[in-house]
Design a protein around this motif. Structure first.
Motif, short mmCIF file in Angstrom:
data_model
loop_
_atom_site.label_atom_id
_atom_site.label_comp_id
_atom_site.label_asym_id
_atom_site.label_seq_id
_atom_site.Cartn_x
_atom_site.Cartn_y
_atom_site.Cartn_z
N ARG A 117 49.41 43.34 29.76
CA ARG A 117 48.98 42.11 30.44
C ARG A 117 47.48 42.16 30.73
O ARG A 117 46.78 41.15 30.64
N ALA A 118 47.00 43.36 31.06
CA ALA A 118 45.59 43.51 31.42
C ALA A 118 44.66 43.23 30.25
O ALA A 118 43.61 42.63 30.42
N ASP A 270 35.91 46.96 34.19
CA ASP A 270 36.62 45.69 33.98
C ASP A 270 38.08 45.93 33.60
O ASP A 270 38.98 45.23 34.07
N ALA A 273 40.01 47.02 36.58
CA ALA A 273 40.25 45.87 37.45
C ALA A 273 41.37 45.00 36.89
O ALA A 273 42.24 44.52 37.63
N ALA A 274 41.38 44.81 35.58
CA ALA A 274 42.43 44.00 34.96
C ALA A 274 43.79 44.67 35.09
O ALA A 274 44.82 44.00 35.29
N VAL A 275 43.82 45.99 35.00
CA VAL A 275 45.06 46.74 35.22
C VAL A 275 45.55 46.52 36.66
O VAL A 275 46.72 46.20 36.90
N GLY A 277 44.80 44.07 38.60
CA GLY A 277 45.18 42.66 38.74
C GLY A 277 46.54 42.39 38.12
O GLY A 277 47.37 41.67 38.69
N ALA A 278 46.80 42.99 36.96
CA ALA A 278 48.10 42.78 36.30
C ALA A 278 49.21 43.41 37.12
O ALA A 278 50.29 42.84 37.29
N ARG A 280 49.26 43.76 40.31
CA ARG A 280 49.43 42.86 41.45
C ARG A 280 50.20 41.60 41.05
O ARG A 280 51.19 41.22 41.68
N GLU B 6 40.88 37.82 31.73
CA GLU B 6 39.95 37.58 32.85
C GLU B 6 40.67 37.11 34.11
O GLU B 6 40.20 37.37 35.22
N GLN B 7 41.82 36.46 33.93
CA GLN B 7 42.61 36.09 35.10
C GLN B 7 43.04 37.36 35.85
O GLN B 7 42.92 37.47 37.08
N MET B 8 43.50 38.37 35.08
CA MET B 8 43.95 39.63 35.68
C MET B 8 42.77 40.39 36.28
O MET B 8 42.88 40.98 37.36
N MET B 9 41.64 40.37 35.56
CA MET B 9 40.45 41.06 36.08
C MET B 9 40.06 40.44 37.41
O MET B 9 39.72 41.15 38.37
N LEU B 11 42.03 38.97 39.54
CA LEU B 11 42.99 39.40 40.56
C LEU B 11 42.71 40.83 41.02
O LEU B 11 42.93 41.18 42.17
#
Lengths: 406, 406
Positions: A117-118, A270, A273-275, A277-278, A280, B6-9, B11
């Protein structure tokens, strides 16, 4: 507007061939007695977790620090656990990993869905190399990616590089590598690691994109001879390692593992962060808190995997003697046996007559094989050998008579 | 093609106001001593899990059945656990729930993401009623849904039905209800439950669609007076209950909860399949296996939540005496206090000068309030009261002088 998400309903309704066979096995065992069914269907470790691990659980639980023990950790994991995991990786592989590169997860499946997803946007492509764990497709497609497959190299179950090169394109976001491999047991050789990373680097340059290597490594510690399993963070900058303690410590139900985002990739911040965010966004608040502390105390240790080696040797030697064809598996706890005549489903159906539960290879992205999970008791292996012998003898006769009658 | 999603990043990079304040608190405690910081930021239970629970963990771990204890369960959970959960629900609420309606999960966040993924297709709308837990938006949007919000009813923190009716439309797939509520502590009244279900039924008929009620219920057991919290499966057919043991048994880090798909919905089988599919596709293989067995033995029990009631009474009585305005909270462990002057962020910033860590309400979908999590020690509550008094006195003076100077 459909009442539910039909893609998800499909995933919930269409059960995997492995699970189906497992359920058949439960039924059959109830009918004729568990000792009379030779169940090679599931990759569920048969060796218990180390006693020391269970003692650690009890020690923590009775330690009187319940609020901290069962409380939320940071989303990426408890800091001391992340530090210990990084240290363990560096001690073994000298990979220069930092605690801040580690994201603790609820096991390998979570590691994969979060990573996929990330790094992908809807429509980006993820490559699986056959034979592969069937859930790769499910994980990639649920994250909105397109799952593309490289046909199996049936000589050695390494990588068909011509086929891989043909499939790579500017939409390729990542390739999942699983070494030691489920279902073949093959370990990617040093030469092929070099060839793979060289090809990916060349294509990254050609397309001006990043192609992530996603290493699914639940079987890393399950290698039975003096075989090298290169640590891919040392080999290729754009690497994410998806690890799980399920197999090495016999904890598949506890859902504990981690992701390493290599700090050598140019946009590591980045990607991490995406990991996060995914993780979450998919609802993973943190990895189970007590189990984080448990695995911290068990790093570098494994269950008694000698049993698996013994089973492998017994099965490989006997089956090849009986006339089965099979690449010698260097790791994991699977044997991938050629099904004479090529129809894996028919062969595995026939095997049930001998109370042998084998998984047909079709869902792994290649036809003509049966997977045996030999994470079973050695006693069962020994008792099952005559059935394997009769199966191939009878099957070959049937094939001949069928061919003759055409 | 962006290198990552970028949506995940986003988040992963944009941290929640709650977490930020929590981190500030850690820093501040290191500077001036933990006893001098009055940290009301996080909803992390302060009461330990019952001793009996930790003893059960130890008993299971040392019980010598490691392979089964830590092995995979069925994806929906161990059958005996699902049966026990269904029985417990029926004993308490007479809801006619069956084991086959229960899907065990890794906690409330997983219950929500799985449910939302199961029922929505990209673009379908999910409604949150302000004030709401900020992650609802993250969970819905990550599953591809559009998150729409009903403004808060600031009189009683029930539901602004005119606003809800205005927002309902044929694309509405579900509404998330959280009673007792985080952050207001309000419990949805019987009269409003009836009004809500009546409205939803009317709209289902009008649109010819299903509108699912998603009940996020981690605080169900945290009700301090003789207050009824209607069990929504008894009230409305198209209900999914998302439950977690995090708060009732003080296990937030262990990630254990469940979804109930009401068997009274006409397509219950499809919805359950979609839940199972979403759990599979998001990477939730099974809920942590040992913890499933632990909660099985603890059904119907809770941590000593009397402490929370004591804290609530102390805080509510003192704060209203000092001049704060606040709806009397019937449940959960939150107090939602009006910030004089209306600027919640400025007020909470000012509160830091008094070492009071309060969360501004803006991320909960309503301005002008501060959330206090009173799952803290009663001693801290007592010691913090003078700071609350000085804060409001000074703040009101500042507001007056600021208004006067305009």
């Amino acid at each position: 507007m459909p009442a539910v998400n039909e893609q998800m309903m499909g995933l919930g309704n269409v059960r995997s061939a492995i699970r189906d066979l497992f359920e058949y096995g439960l039924k059959r065992k109830a009918e004729i007695g568990a000792e009379n069914v030779f169940d090679y269907s599931l990759g569920n470790p048969s060796v218990p977790a180390p006693r020391e691990l269970d003692e650690k659980i009890a020690e923590l639980a009775l330690g009187g620090n319940s609020v901290a023990l069962h409380g939320y950790t940071s989303a990426a994991g408890a800091q001391d656990v992340r530090e210990a995991v990084a240290e363990d990786i560096n001690r073994r592989f000298g990979a220069g990993v930092k605690a801040s590169d580690i994201y603790m997860t609820c096991g390998a499946a979570a590691s994969l869905t979060i990573s996929l997803r990330a790094i992908t946007c809807p429509g980006d492509e993820i490559i699986g190399v056959a034979p592969f764990f069937p859930e790769y497709r499910v994980f990639a497609e649920t994250q909105g990616a397109v799952f593309r497959t490289v046909p199996a190299d049936e000589k050695e179950f390494q990588i068909d590089f011509d086929a891989l090169e043909a499939i790579l394109n500017p939409h390729t976001k990542g390739i999942i590598i699983n070494s030691p491999n489920n279902p073949s047991g093959a370990v990617l050789s040093r030469a092929n690691v070099d060839r793979l990373t060289g090809l990916l680097r060349k294509k990254e340059q050609e397309y001006g994109t990043q192609i992530f290597l996603i290493c699914d490594e639940p079987y890393r510690e399950l290698v039975y001879d003096d075989i090298e399993v290169p640590y891919m963070i040392n080999e290729y900058d754009d690497t994410l390692v998806c690890y799980s303690f399920s197999k090495s410590l016999s904890l598949p139900g506890e859902r504990i593992g981690y992701i390493v985002v290599s700090n050598r990739m140019k946009n590591a911040g980045d990607v991490f962060a995406a990991v996060a965010g995914a993780g979450r966004g998919l609802g993973y608040v943190c990895a189970p808190s007590m189990m984080q502390r448990v695995i911290r105390s068990m790093l570098g240790k494994t269950s008694d995997i000698g049993v698996y080696r013994l089973n492998r040797d017994l099965l490989y030697d006997a089956l090849t003697e009986y006339g089965y064809e099979c690449v010698h598996p260097d790791g994991a706890f699977y044997l991938f046996v050629k099904t004479p005549g090529g129809d894996a489903k028919a062969f595995c159906e026939k095997a049930k007559d001998y109370e042998l539960l084998l998984v047909p290879s079709d869902s792994f992205g290649v036809g003509g094989y049966a997977r045996l999970s030999y994470c079973v008791s050695t006693d069962m292996v020994k008792r099952s050998l005559p059935a394997f012998r009769r199966l191939i003898e009878d099957w070959k006769k049937e094939c001949v008579s069928r061919d003759g009658s055409q």
